[in-house]
Design a protein around this motif. Sequence first.
Motif, PDB file in Angstrom:
ATOM      1  N   GLY A  20       1.134  -1.104  -0.638  1.00 54.55           N
ATOM      2  CA  GLY A  20       0.118  -0.152   0.056  1.00 54.55           C
ATOM      3  C   GLY A  20       0.617   1.498  -0.160  1.00 54.55           C
ATOM      4  O   GLY A  20       0.552   2.339  -0.060  1.00 54.55           O
ATOM      5  N   GLY A  21       2.099   0.464  -0.161  1.00 50.98           N
ATOM      6  CA  GLY A  21       2.897   1.976   0.320  1.00 50.98           C
ATOM      7  C   GLY A  21       2.722   3.390   0.908  1.00 50.98           C
ATOM      8  O   GLY A  21       2.536   2.975   2.127  1.00 50.98           O
ATOM      9  N   ILE A  22       2.695   4.506   0.415  1.00 47.10           N
ATOM     10  CA  ILE A  22       2.659   5.827   1.542  1.00 47.10           C
ATOM     11  C   ILE A  22       1.405   5.632   2.042  1.00 47.10           C
ATOM     12  O   ILE A  22       0.892   6.141   2.779  1.00 47.10           O
ATOM     13  N   ASP A  23       0.498   5.514   1.091  1.00 44.36           N
ATOM     14  CA  ASP A  23      -0.692   5.178   2.260  1.00 44.36           C
ATOM     15  C   ASP A  23      -1.647   3.966   3.156  1.00 44.36           C
ATOM     16  O   ASP A  23      -2.616   3.308   3.273  1.00 44.36           O
ATOM     17  N   LEU A  48       1.839  13.098  24.911  1.00 44.75           N
ATOM     18  CA  LEU A  48       0.407  12.849  23.306  1.00 44.75           C
ATOM     19  C   LEU A  48      -0.754  12.440  23.146  1.00 44.75           C
ATOM     20  O   LEU A  48      -1.320  12.099  23.566  1.00 44.75           O
ATOM     21  N   ALA A  49       0.580  10.977  22.690  1.00 55.42           N
ATOM     22  CA  ALA A  49      -0.705   9.838  22.379  1.00 55.42           C
ATOM     23  C   ALA A  49       0.202   8.421  23.004  1.00 55.42           C
ATOM     24  O   ALA A  49       1.820   8.651  22.118  1.00 55.42           O
ATOM     25  N   PRO A  50       0.162   7.557  22.812  1.00 54.70           N
ATOM     26  CA  PRO A  50       1.428   6.255  22.703  1.00 54.70           C
ATOM     27  C   PRO A  50       1.517   5.838  21.064  1.00 54.70           C
ATOM     28  O   PRO A  50       1.222   5.905  20.265  1.00 54.70           O
ATOM     29  N   THR A  51       2.571   5.588  21.349  1.00 58.07           N
ATOM     30  CA  THR A  51       3.091   4.942  19.905  1.00 58.07           C
ATOM     31  C   THR A  51       2.468   3.735  19.589  1.00 58.07           C
ATOM     32  O   THR A  51       1.632   3.218  20.351  1.00 58.07           O
ATOM     33  N   SER A  60       1.243   3.733  11.016  1.00 57.35           N
ATOM     34  CA  SER A  60       1.128   3.408  12.208  1.00 57.35           C
ATOM     35  C   SER A  60       2.653   4.047  12.650  1.00 57.35           C
ATOM     36  O   SER A  60       2.818   4.589  13.519  1.00 57.35           O
ATOM     37  N   VAL A  61       2.898   4.803  12.202  1.00 59.22           N
ATOM     38  CA  VAL A  61       4.015   6.226  11.884  1.00 59.22           C
ATOM     39  C   VAL A  61       3.503   7.580  12.050  1.00 59.22           C
ATOM     40  O   VAL A  61       4.157   8.934  12.338  1.00 59.22           O
ATOM     41  N   GLY A  62       2.804   8.090  10.566  1.00 52.06           N
ATOM     42  CA  GLY A  62       2.411   8.978  10.287  1.00 52.06           C
ATOM     43  C   GLY A  62       0.988   9.338  11.358  1.00 52.06           C
ATOM     44  O   GLY A  62       1.242  10.873  11.140  1.00 52.06           O
ATOM     45  N   ASN A  63       0.820   9.314  11.527  1.00 53.35           N
ATOM     46  CA  ASN A  63      -0.125  10.005  12.484  1.00 53.35           C
ATOM     47  C   ASN A  63      -0.576  10.179  13.980  1.00 53.35           C
ATOM     48  O   ASN A  63      -0.141   8.468  14.172  1.00 53.35           O
ATOM     49  N   TYR A  64      -0.403  10.862  14.903  1.00 52.13           N
ATOM     50  CA  TYR A  64      -0.605  10.373  16.370  1.00 52.13           C
ATOM     51  C   TYR A  64      -2.145   9.522  16.765  1.00 52.13           C
ATOM     52  O   TYR A  64      -3.022   9.369  15.380  1.00 52.13           O
ATOM     53  N   SER A  65      -2.307   8.595  17.503  1.00 57.02           N
ATOM     54  CA  SER A  65      -3.655   8.378  18.041  1.00 57.02           C
ATOM     55  C   SER A  65      -4.727   8.755  18.846  1.00 57.02           C
ATOM     56  O   SER A  65      -3.684  10.064  18.873  1.00 57.02           O
ATOM     57  N   ASN A  66      -4.995   8.633  19.325  1.00 53.79           N
ATOM     58  CA  ASN A  66      -5.557   9.181  20.499  1.00 53.79           C
ATOM     59  C   ASN A  66      -5.403   8.989  21.117  1.00 53.79           C
ATOM     60  O   ASN A  66      -5.015   7.823  21.320  1.00 53.79           O
ATOM     61  N   PRO A  67      -5.627  10.113  22.784  1.00 54.56           N
ATOM     62  CA  PRO A  67      -4.504   9.374  23.709  1.00 54.56           C
ATOM     63  C   PRO A  67      -4.987   8.342  24.205  1.00 54.56           C
ATOM     64  O   PRO A  67      -4.147   7.608  25.149  1.00 54.56           O
ATOM     65  N   GLN A  68      -6.028   7.703  24.623  1.00 52.01           N
ATOM     66  CA  GLN A  68      -6.223   6.402  24.516  1.00 52.01           C
ATOM     67  C   GLN A  68      -5.346   5.480  23.910  1.00 52.01           C
ATOM     68  O   GLN A  68      -5.038   3.953  24.331  1.00 52.01           O
ATOM     69  N   GLY A  69      -5.143   5.556  22.620  1.00 49.22           N
ATOM     70  CA  GLY A  69      -3.753   4.327  21.707  1.00 49.22           C
ATOM     71  C   GLY A  69      -4.804   4.155  20.386  1.00 49.22           C
ATOM     72  O   GLY A  69      -5.707   4.457  20.610  1.00 49.22           O
ATOM     73  N   ASP A  70      -4.766   3.421  19.419  1.00 52.87           N
ATOM     74  CA  ASP A  70      -4.348   3.154  18.476  1.00 52.87           C
ATOM     75  C   ASP A  70      -5.427   1.854  18.572  1.00 52.87           C
ATOM     76  O   ASP A  70      -6.087   1.076  18.656  1.00 52.87           O
TER      77      ASP A  70
END
Length: 434
Positions: A61-64, A296-299, A70-80
């Motif tokens: 899926g390349g850049i999409d 901010l958000a978990p990994t 998984s590394v390009g966006n924060y999740s919300n603070p509760q996590g992925d």
Amino acid sequence: MKFSKYGQQFTKTSAISQLMDDLGDALKSPTPVNMLGGGNPARIDKVNEAYFEVYKSLEQGGIDGGAIESVGNYSNPQGDAKFIDALVAFFNRHYDWNLTTENIVLTNGSQNAFFYLFNLFGGQFEDEKGEISTKSILLPLAPEYIGYSDVHIDGKHFIAIKPEIEEVEHKGETGFFKYKIDFDALENLPALKNGEIGAICCSRPTNPTGNVLTDEEMAQLSAIAKQYDVPLIIDNAYGEPFPNIIYPDVNLNWDKNTVLCFSLSKIGLPGARTGIIIAAPEVVKTVSAMNAVVNLAPTRFGAAIATPLLNEDRLKELCDDTIQPFYAKKAKKAITHIKEEMGDYPVLVHKPEGAIFLWVWFKDLPISTTELYDRLKEKATLIVPSEHFYPGLDTTDYPHAHQCIRMSIAASDETLESGIKVIGEVVRELYDNQ
Ligand code: PLP
């Protein structure tokens, strides 16, 4: 520069920083070191292949695709969110806990979770009348995990109870012992009766000893926690269903008064720094808010690797069929070497019931195991002396706390054998010359 009182805590060498430094130095050392000291999980090819397969599929899926997501966006603070959905489905498939997404929050490793939880349930409390009191975390059975020390921001950190020690057989052989909770001491603890305890916490299986508290002990702890209206925190870093490095046939229970902590570290992903808390919604909400402030958000990387493996129950299979037998074999091997090297000496091993360590007791050793640590280090062999594992207990007049070592069994067979040989040489000489 002037540091705050809290900051000054980190200018002193803490037990955990010493341990992490030794571990790091051993990995960098140009000469071989018998590394039996760290908490790193073993490298298990079959398990790593499964992670690598998922890792490669994330590239699609390349850049999409999943990798960048998984590394390009924060999740919300509760996590992925996808991982939390997968966890809810997974746990409801295997346990009757009826979880919803409101019961799960992710953290950057479970070490991060304990920092939150111990400061949430320990420290200063203010009641409705504005009166301030201080509460500690009760560790019902010392020795306990070294990493709990030093995480508190304020207050008296821990109160721990000495164990009952019982000499037991293991697979028909003598030379073993097992710790049990001293419920008499625990139930008569003035701090518990006076409302000075904010939570009860235990690791099961226990780091450093490999002890597994029995179902009866857990039921009793749960009842005491409810009686005093405090949560029971269970550190399940080595327990079922993942990594499942646990041998007795015991149950894992959860209810709204229990805070159950999991980690992806001991399945072989410690660098992904992924911890999982299962708890009542009010705890989940508060920890999520703590995540927002601290991180901010978990990994999300660990979540990205683990999600497909949870969905297909492959992670459970890997734990049951590969990880658990791997460590069981290592424990057996290490015990054989210990018996060969020190079987004729007053050396006892805690019954190996789980986790990735053996806890070895050198009865009446003429020196403390902290001194033994130095002597072994000179011979390029690293273990962890017992005195660090008693957060919340004054061990000055408690000889047992200075007579044990924690030995990792995650090392290669060669390292285990040569490390135990060195320990045998040093310890035999000490006993022979006393
Ligand atoms: N709890 C126990 C009992 C451990 O042994 C460890 C690590 O060794 C942790 C928690 C923290 O693990 P992590 O922060 O890697 O999830």
